[in-house]
Design an enzyme around this catalytic site. Structure first.
Site, PDB file in Angstrom:
ATOM      1  NE  ARG A  71      91.462  75.119  28.463  1.00 27.95           N
ATOM      2  CZ  ARG A  71      91.094  75.906  29.463  1.00 27.95           C
ATOM      3  NH1 ARG A  71      90.546  75.393  30.548  1.00 27.95           N
ATOM      4  NH2 ARG A  71      91.297  77.201  29.391  1.00 27.95           N
TER       5      ARG A  71
ATOM      6  CD  GLU B 278      78.473  90.501  37.531  1.00 26.91           C
ATOM      7  OE1 GLU B 278      79.506  90.382  38.220  1.00 26.91           O
ATOM      8  OE2 GLU B 278      78.432  90.257  36.321  1.00 26.91           O
TER       9      GLU B 278
END
Ligand code: FAD
Ligand code: UDP
Length: 395
Positions: free
Chosen positions: A181, A309
């Site tokens: 963006r 993770e």
């Protein structure tokens, strides 16, 4: 006993529970849900971490978002949603950037301010080395979108850790969902609706299963009790597709995650729910800090719970998380789909959900696809005596 039910649903994730809830509520059918784990909800399951009282998502962070009006209306029958908007930060070297690619990130990375037009021109020039039309793999796709410097800082190392596959061997579709963006907007999702269930995922999932026509049996593996289910009982199977056919076409490859959970003696570990670690040298891909998913709750302020993770190929016994989109897997999948079609026609078994179709499905997609299966297959079967195999072609 496993007799006397109109419908058997294997798996109590969002797919299975949506099918069960619809058949029970709309058609007054008696539904038996079999779940191998000791809790309902599949991978969206959440629980309270006892030391901190903070809600954690046991199988990885789950953010609900959708633009599908029908799904949004449906899920609001079972829970209210908070106004949570997901934002992710990315750590590269000793800097932390507001992700995904946006003006703040571009300015910080290149060390000066850019207007939207200037940033567009800069990225266009850097992305120009590859023609978007000729893109054949993830690396080329990323460079054609954002140029090589941003690719090397934000995508290359993270993707290597996440997939352990050379980016030139990965499908470009893996990163098309990451937006770029030229504004300061750093919301992660573009969907019309977004939020987290006010009382947590498990309360939502339990509400779906809470119907006098639905019986859920936990700690039951379908394959252990299958001979006790009367032959021909309509069944919706949401477990792994290859397992159903005893791996006759070979094992489908999955990636799994390892979660390293830690209670830390501070009120705030990182100031954000998710920080990606994009450098290849850091072994984990991201750190989740669950308190930040619910800023509206009164959590204790002297401790926090974090999860690191790690991603790797799944071996047998591991939880299958992400299907691997490789040629080899696609070929096997094609053969399993043919077997599944025959099984639907001959054995009254429908295959659905993330594991049952070997497709990465977001929650809203799993729910939407279950609603469609109910409309197109189950309702015509129960109300008009149509075959479960239906007439329309599979995708
Ligand atoms: P599952 O939730 O996997 O449920 C399948 C169930 O079937 C499981 O409970 C399993 O135990 C059971 N089962 C399997 N075999 C058997 C058997 N033989 N007998 C009995 N039971 C069996 N989606 C989002 O929208 N937003 C997110 O942020 C998001 N994050 C995610 C993060 C991770 C790490 C993962 C893996 C997924 C994420 N998802 C997210 C996707 C979300 O988890 C899925 O959309 C959802 O779980 C799909 O539901 P399902 O019912 O198809 O499958
Ligand atoms: N990705 C990346 N850097 C990031 C985040 C994502 O390169 O900081 C790439 C990576 O290849 C990943 C894909 O974009 O597999 C999709 O990312 P997303 O965060 O949507 O994946 P998920 O949350 O499902 O793991």
């Amino acid at each position: 006993t496993y007799a006397g039910y109109d419908l058997v649903v294997v798996g109590s994730g969002f797919f299975g529970l949506t099918v069960a809830e619809r058949a029970a509520t709309e058609l007054d059918k008696r539904v038996l849900v079999l779940e191998r784990r000791s809790h309902i909800g599949g991978n969206a399951y959440s629980e309270v971490e006892p030391e901190t009282g903070i809600e954690i998502h046991r199988y990885g962070a789950h953010l609900f978002h959708t633009s599908n009006e029908r799904v949004w209306e449906y899920v609001n029958r079972f829970t209210k949603f908070t106004g949570y908007q997901h934002r992710v930060f990315a750590r590269v070297g000793d800097q932390v950037y507001a992700f995904p690619m946006n003006l703040a990130l571009i300015n910080q990375f290149f060390g000066r301010s850019h207007t939207p037009d200037e940033a567009r021109a800069l990225i266009a020039e850097q992305a120009g080395e590859i023609d978007a039309k000729d893109v054949k793999n993830l690396e080329e796709k990323a460079i054609s979108l954002i140029g090589r410097p941003l690719y090397e800082a934000f995508i290359k190392g993270y993707t290597a850790k996440q997939w352990q596959t050379d980016p030139t061997q990965l499908d470009p579709s893996i990163i098309t969902r990451l937006p770029v963006r030229y504004t300061f907007d750093n919301r992660y999702f573009n969907d019309k609706y977004e939020g987290l269930p006010v009382d947590g995922y498990t309360a939502w999932l339990e509400k779906m299963a809470d119907h006098p026509n639905i019986e859920v049996r936990l700690d039951v593996d379908y394959f252990e009790v299958r001979d006790q289910i009367p032959a021909g009982t309509p069944t919706v199977y949401t477990g792994p597709l290859d397992r159903y056919f005893d791996f006759s076409e070979g094992e489908l490859g999955w990636r799994t995650l390892d979660f390293e959970q830690e209670v830390v003696e501070t009120g705030d570990f990182q100031g954000a729910p998710v920080i990606n670690y994009n450098d290849a040298e850091v072994p984990y891909t991201r750190v989740l800090e669950f308190r930040h998913f619910h800023p509206e709750r009164d959590y204790r302020t002297d401790k926090t719970v974090i999860v690191r993770e790690y991603s790797r190929f799944a071996e047998s016994g591991d939880e299958p998380y992400y299907p691997i989109n490789s040629q080899d897997n696609r070929a096997k999948l094609q053969r399993y789909r043919d077997l599944a079609r025959k099984e639907t026609a001959n054995g009254n078994v429908l295959f659905g959900g993330r594991l049952g179709t070997y497709k990465y499905l977001d929650m809203h997609m799993a729910i939407g696809s279950a609603l469609t299966m109910f409309d197109n297959r189950l309702r015509p079967y129960f109300t008009d005596g149509k075959a479960l195999s239906g007439t329309e072609s599979e995708d």
